[in-house]
Design a protein around this motif. Sequence first.
Motif, PDB file in Angstrom:
ATOM      1  N   TRP A 492       0.843  -1.211   0.000  1.00  0.00           N
ATOM      2  CA  TRP A 492       0.000   0.000   0.000  1.00  0.00           C
ATOM      3  C   TRP A 492       0.877   1.259   0.000  1.00  0.00           C
ATOM      4  CZ3 TRP A 492      -4.848   1.369  -0.848  1.00  0.00           C
ATOM      5  CH2 TRP A 492      -5.315   2.600  -0.370  1.00  0.00           C
ATOM      6  N   TYR A 493       1.909   1.228   0.899  1.00  0.00           N
ATOM      7  CA  TYR A 493       2.823   2.371   0.941  1.00  0.00           C
ATOM      8  C   TYR A 493       3.994   2.067   0.024  1.00  0.00           C
ATOM      9  CZ  TYR A 493       0.061   3.346   5.031  1.00  0.00           C
ATOM     10  OH  TYR A 493      -0.991   3.573   5.873  1.00  0.00           O
ATOM     11  N   SER A 494       4.377   2.990  -0.841  1.00  0.00           N
ATOM     12  CA  SER A 494       5.511   2.728  -1.723  1.00  0.00           C
ATOM     13  C   SER A 494       6.792   2.721  -0.887  1.00  0.00           C
ATOM     14  CB  SER A 494       5.585   3.774  -2.824  1.00  0.00           C
ATOM     15  OG  SER A 494       5.202   5.005  -2.313  1.00  0.00           O
TER      16      SER A 494
END
Length: 499
Positions: A492-494
């Motif tokens: 979800w978070y790069s």
Amino acid sequence: MAVIPARELFIDGTWVAPSTGRYLDVVNPATEEVIGRIAAGAAPDVNAAVAAATAAHKRGSWGKLTGKQRAETLRAIAQKIKDHKSDLARWETLDMGKPIDEAEWDMDDVAGCFEYYAGLAEKLDARQYSPIDVGMDEFSVKVRREPLGVVGLVTPWNYPLLMAAWKVAPALAAGCCCVLKPSEVASVTCLELAGLASDAGLPPGVLNVVTGLGQEAGAPLCSHPGVAKLAFTGSTATGRSVALAAATNLRPATCELGGKSALIIFEDADLDKAVEWVMFGAFWTNGQICSSTSRILVHSSIAADFYGKLKARAQSIRVGDPLEPGCRLGPVVSEAQYRRVSSYVQAGIDDGATLLTGGKRPAVCPRGFYLEPTVFINVRPHMRIWKEEIFGPVLSVSTFETEAEAVESANDSEFGLAGAVISADEERCKRVAEALEAGIVWVNCSQPCFCQAPWGGIKNSGFGRELGEWGLENYLSVKQVTTYVSPNPWDWYSPPSKL
Ligand code: NAD
């Protein structure tokens, strides 16, 4: 000589004297004689019982068994009840006055209830980790059913052992540990249950029984923070304080409370059969049934015939020593109840209802808390005997002209436990069954009760359902177990930049 077993409180698998050092007399309502005593438990005893149940729960000696293993013990308890049926029935009759034929029937129902919940305990194993389709391949979602923990069970005197069985059997099937507080008016057979269950192999601490007064033993149990759920059967007034205690601790509760159920008889009914069901609904258990159909609405065109047949049948009930096989009406449970029911008879007379039959002490019973089977006719909606639960052998009858009027009158009550309709017209029965505001409706009968079917009411008759699969769900907590099963990162978070 004691005619009932001498017992103490049952806590952590042993008999222990009450912290108060006090005992309550057990009075035989048929003779008014003291026949034994029960311990007057109080808050310290409740605390000890909850502690024992909590320790048993933490040990996992019951709740962590498989449903199949628990079922074996539940069946062994059922067998013990069957083996001791005649003693249990006799003690229950001595304790609270119901006819011995009914007490024996109750003991069969108690054993049947433990066997039924043994079956549901077994089925529980196959229901563990049941999958839920959430529509995403990355997740596997499953549901586990776990025992709620320590449960507080508070019961009345009219079906002393059966009302306890309706709670203890499903609670044990679910894997809960129990503290049972039976009615101080009739605790004898509940104490025997504790001993029999222990003999059947139930581990210590799993079923504890604390006898005593409602305020002294029931109230501390209901407000105990260690209790995960309350199951109460009793009066609407007490139910209100139990529900408040449950709300204060944010605990779930089921409340099976009082009633004033109506039975409607239409003009096409078979009158002889109708009278038989009316009698059963009014005088069984000496009229002390929560679901008693104690308000009769009869179509005005058949009222005169109905009154004649009902009077003849009511006057021919065999009243007397409840230990005698064939007795069909014994005493009411206590002197307090005798006074209460008698005051309602007086209220019916004072309010202007017509006494069709009964109303007095039967001539054949000079001692004991006996009242004749009593029927009032011409009862009007404002009268107390129409509106309030009497809980004795007193029946109130009124007439109606139309189906709509009958349904409206039946529903015009603070209670909503049961209702009944008697008619040869199936469509009409279906319509009326749907229109009655109640948790239980009987068509062309009154009172049959099966442990497989849900039991409970609406309005001031309480909330929640006992018996059947609903009874088991009361004692289970459902736990969602969600597993991330995808081989890929969630992403979800790069990832942070390396620069
Ligand atoms: P009750 O309310 O007087 O007592 C019931 C139980 O509650 C007893 O064990 C009593 O000691 C306990 N108690 C009393 N005060 C308490 C308090 N403050 N906190 C906690 N517990 C307390 O009722 P009863 O006279 O034993 O029984 C008769 C009533 O039970 C009738 O109203 C009848 O309709 C009802 N009942 C309902 C059902 C049903 O399934 N709906 C079944 C049987 C009886």
